[in-house]
Design an enzyme around this catalytic site. Structure first.
Site, PDB file in Angstrom:
ATOM      1  CG  ASP A  58       2.635  -9.284   6.306  1.00 59.62           C
ATOM      2  OD1 ASP A  58       3.770  -9.666   5.991  1.00 59.62           O
ATOM      3  OD2 ASP A  58       1.882  -8.639   5.545  1.00 59.62           O
ATOM      4  CG  ASP A 160       7.704  -7.644   4.170  1.00 57.87           C
ATOM      5  OD1 ASP A 160       6.781  -7.339   3.407  1.00 57.87           O
ATOM      6  OD2 ASP A 160       8.647  -6.862   4.437  1.00 57.87           O
ATOM      7  CD  GLU A 202       6.771  -8.768  -0.769  1.00 50.69           C
ATOM      8  OE1 GLU A 202       6.243  -7.824  -1.363  1.00 50.69           O
ATOM      9  OE2 GLU A 202       7.447  -8.606   0.257  1.00 50.69           O
ATOM     10  CG  HIS A 278      -0.041  -4.684   1.421  1.00 51.71           C
ATOM     11  ND1 HIS A 278       0.192  -6.004   1.102  1.00 51.71           N
ATOM     12  CD2 HIS A 278       1.145  -4.182   1.805  1.00 51.71           C
ATOM     13  CE1 HIS A 278       1.469  -6.278   1.299  1.00 51.71           C
ATOM     14  NE2 HIS A 278       2.074  -5.193   1.733  1.00 51.71           N
ATOM     15  CG  ASP A 279       3.106  -3.787  -1.296  1.00 49.94           C
ATOM     16  OD1 ASP A 279       2.966  -2.898  -0.435  1.00 49.94           O
ATOM     17  OD2 ASP A 279       3.778  -4.818  -1.110  1.00 49.94           O
TER      18      ASP A 279
HETATM   19  C1  GLC Z   1       6.985  -5.644   1.215  1.00 49.83           C
HETATM   20  C2  GLC Z   1       5.632  -5.161   1.675  1.00 49.83           C
HETATM   21  C3  GLC Z   1       5.576  -3.676   1.506  1.00 49.83           C
HETATM   22  C4  GLC Z   1       6.663  -3.063   2.368  1.00 49.83           C
HETATM   23  C5  GLC Z   1       8.036  -3.658   2.072  1.00 49.83           C
HETATM   24  C6  GLC Z   1       9.001  -3.361   3.177  1.00 49.83           C
HETATM   25  O1  GLC Z   1       7.193  -5.451  -0.117  1.00 49.83           O
HETATM   26  O2  GLC Z   1       4.641  -5.834   0.981  1.00 49.83           O
HETATM   27  O3  GLC Z   1       4.337  -3.155   1.832  1.00 49.83           O
HETATM   28  O4  GLC Z   1       6.729  -1.689   2.145  1.00 49.83           O
HETATM   29  O5  GLC Z   1       7.994  -5.063   1.988  1.00 49.83           O
HETATM   30  O6  GLC Z   1       8.642  -4.056   4.336  1.00 49.83           O
END
Ligand code: GLC
Length: 469
Positions: A58, A160, A202, A278-279
């Site tokens: 990640d 990310d 993402e 995970h979110d």
């Molecule tokens: C992304 C991650 C999340 C995190 C955010 C800030 O959305 O998936 O878990 O809190 O970025 O890094």
């Protein structure tokens, strides 16, 4: 290995004060001792490789932890090498923040720094200052870190909130900034582009057009992106996720997948397929039935997704049909997003009960409780004290049980992965949505003159399937 996956994406395992579950990184070259040492990580990469599994790391390129030495140096003044590594701005004449941006985790996105006497931007927690991608030296440092891990033999990166690195605060542009794709092309050239690696960005706001920009092989950017349009159905239109929808609108879900499946044509772009990460809450609890029909429901979602066109991602425990956690009080919650939201909404007059309801339904910690290996203590995850309690249902839902039960969710996932590896139609076949009953999601894949029909009933009632066309 038994499941048949060929990649393992780890959420951030780097040195971190863990303000945001590791998404606040102090040093990208160091593994946090809570997970092990760098040597352990190299051994993992090698051991996985021996089983034909690649490790996907990640990579958080939008921000670091405020403990990162770059930020510590940057705070010191305006004339050192790191001064422009972050986004600093003067206060407005009245002393207020440079603009009205709010942090994703609540409050302002700007924090005043006493040392530097300027505001810095943090789109997430104040402990996660945003990096300044306008600075070529910063960009080179990021590429160097990526190459450090590539040289260790990893299989790729999940990136990310990558669509935010081109932000321009002065013009109030946060995502999809004008230079975003230049940066990604540059990153590709300077790091992973020279190797056969998987990259997935993402991108919460991606449309098919945007996804094509990233994933069209001719553009030399990323392998694919995570788009979240279907996930958007979990909350009411234009509302925060805490205003969740009780029922899944299956008709809307069908329309969204139809769009992505048909618009991201082979050669022009590529889909990623997922229900969970995970979110996000557990699919079987959020849109399925985690009571009476848990097994059928978990399998239905698995089948529906795995036979579409794209690369499927399975989130740990999804293959066992793991469920949301019955959080009773905010004390049991660790996630910064949920905790901040709890305080904000309580202050705004929402009842504790209502807030806990939304945390139980869509809070991020539902996905973050320890993996359920056994029916034993701490679900066999650890002899120590885990960061979140283990779901009490680990006594029934665990990997041991799933291995010994030929009818378990696990074997459906295993079979689906096998099918994908054996049959080209799953990869290359055309996709056509079939106009059917509202709660029935049916589609046809066509390949080399053969047709494959997938029919899923997403209600907990018996249903008919008729092709309405
Ligand atoms: C992304 C991650 C999340 C995190 C955010 C800030 O959305 O998936 O878990 O809190 O970025 O890094």
């Amino acid at each position: 290995e038994k499941l048949g996956v060929d990649g393992l994406w780890l959420s951030p395992v780097y040195l971190s004060p863990q303000v945001d579950n590791g998404y606040d990184i102090t040093d990208y070259r160091v593994i946090d001792t809570m997970f092990g040492s760098n040597e352990d990580m190299y051994r993992l990469i090698e051991a996985a490789h021996d089983k034909n599994i690649k490790i996907i790391m990640d990579f958080v390129a939008n921000h670091t932890s405020d403990q990162c030495v770059w930020f510590q140096e940057s705070r010191k003044g305006t004339d050192n090498f790191f001064s422009d590594f972050y986004i600093w701005q003067d206060a407005k004449p009245d002393g207020s923040e440079p603009n009205n941006w709010g942090s994703s985790f609540g409050g302002s996105a700007w924090t005043w720094d006493e040392k530097r006497e300027q505001y810095y931007l943090h789109y997430y927690a104040a402990e996660q200052p945003d990096l300044n991608w306008e600075n070529p030296q910063l960009r080179q440092k990021v590429y160097d870190m990526m190459n450090f891990w590539i040289d260790k033999g990893i299989g790729g990166f999940r990136m990310d909130v990558i669509d935010m690195i081109g932000k321009i605060p002065d013009q109030l542009i946060d995502t999809n900034g004008p230079k975003l794709h230049d940066y990604i092309k540059e990153m590709n050239k300077a790091s992973f582009g020279k190797h056969d690696l998987l990259t997935v960005g993402e991108t919460w706001g991606a449309t098919p057009e945007i996804a094509k920009q990233y994933s069209n092989p001719d553009n030399q950017e990323l392998s694919m992106v995570f788009q979240f349009e279907h996930i958007g159905l979990q909350h009411k239109p234009d509302s925060p996720k805490w205003e969740y929808e009780k029922e899944l609108d299956v008709t809307a879900l069908k329309a969204i997948f139809n769009k992505w499946q048909t618009e991201l044509e082979l050669g022009q772009g590529w889909n990623s397929l997922f229900w969970n990460n995970h979110d996000l809450p557990r699919i079987v609890s959020n849109w399925g039935n985690d009571g009476k029909y848990r097994l059928k429901s978990a399998k239905t979602f698995a089948i529906l997704l795995h036979l579409m066109k794209g690369t499927p991602y399975i989130y740990q425990g999804e293959e066992l049909g793991m469920t949301n956690y019955p959080f009773e009080s905010i004390e049991e919650v660790n996630d910064i997003e949920s905790r901040n939201m709890f305080a904000e909404r309580l202050a705004a007059g929402h009842s504790e009960n209502e807030i806990m309801d939304s945390i139980r339904r869509v809070g991020r910690d539902n996905a973050r409780t320890p993996m359920q290996w056994t029916a034993g203590e701490n679900a066999g995850f650890t002899d120590g004290k885990p960061w979140l309690a283990v779901n009490p249902n680990h006594e029934e839902i665990n990997a041991d049980q799933a291995m010994s039960d030929p009818d378990s969710v696990f074997y459906t996932y295993q079979k689906l992965i096998e099918l994908r590896k054996q049959h080209d139609w799953v990869i290359y076949g055309d996709f056509k949505l079939i106009d059917s009953e509202d709660d029935v999601f049916a589609y046809l894949r066509t390949y080399q003159g053969k047709k494959y029909l997938v029919v899923a009933n997403l209600s907990d009632e018996e249903n008919q399937f008729k092709n309405r066309q």
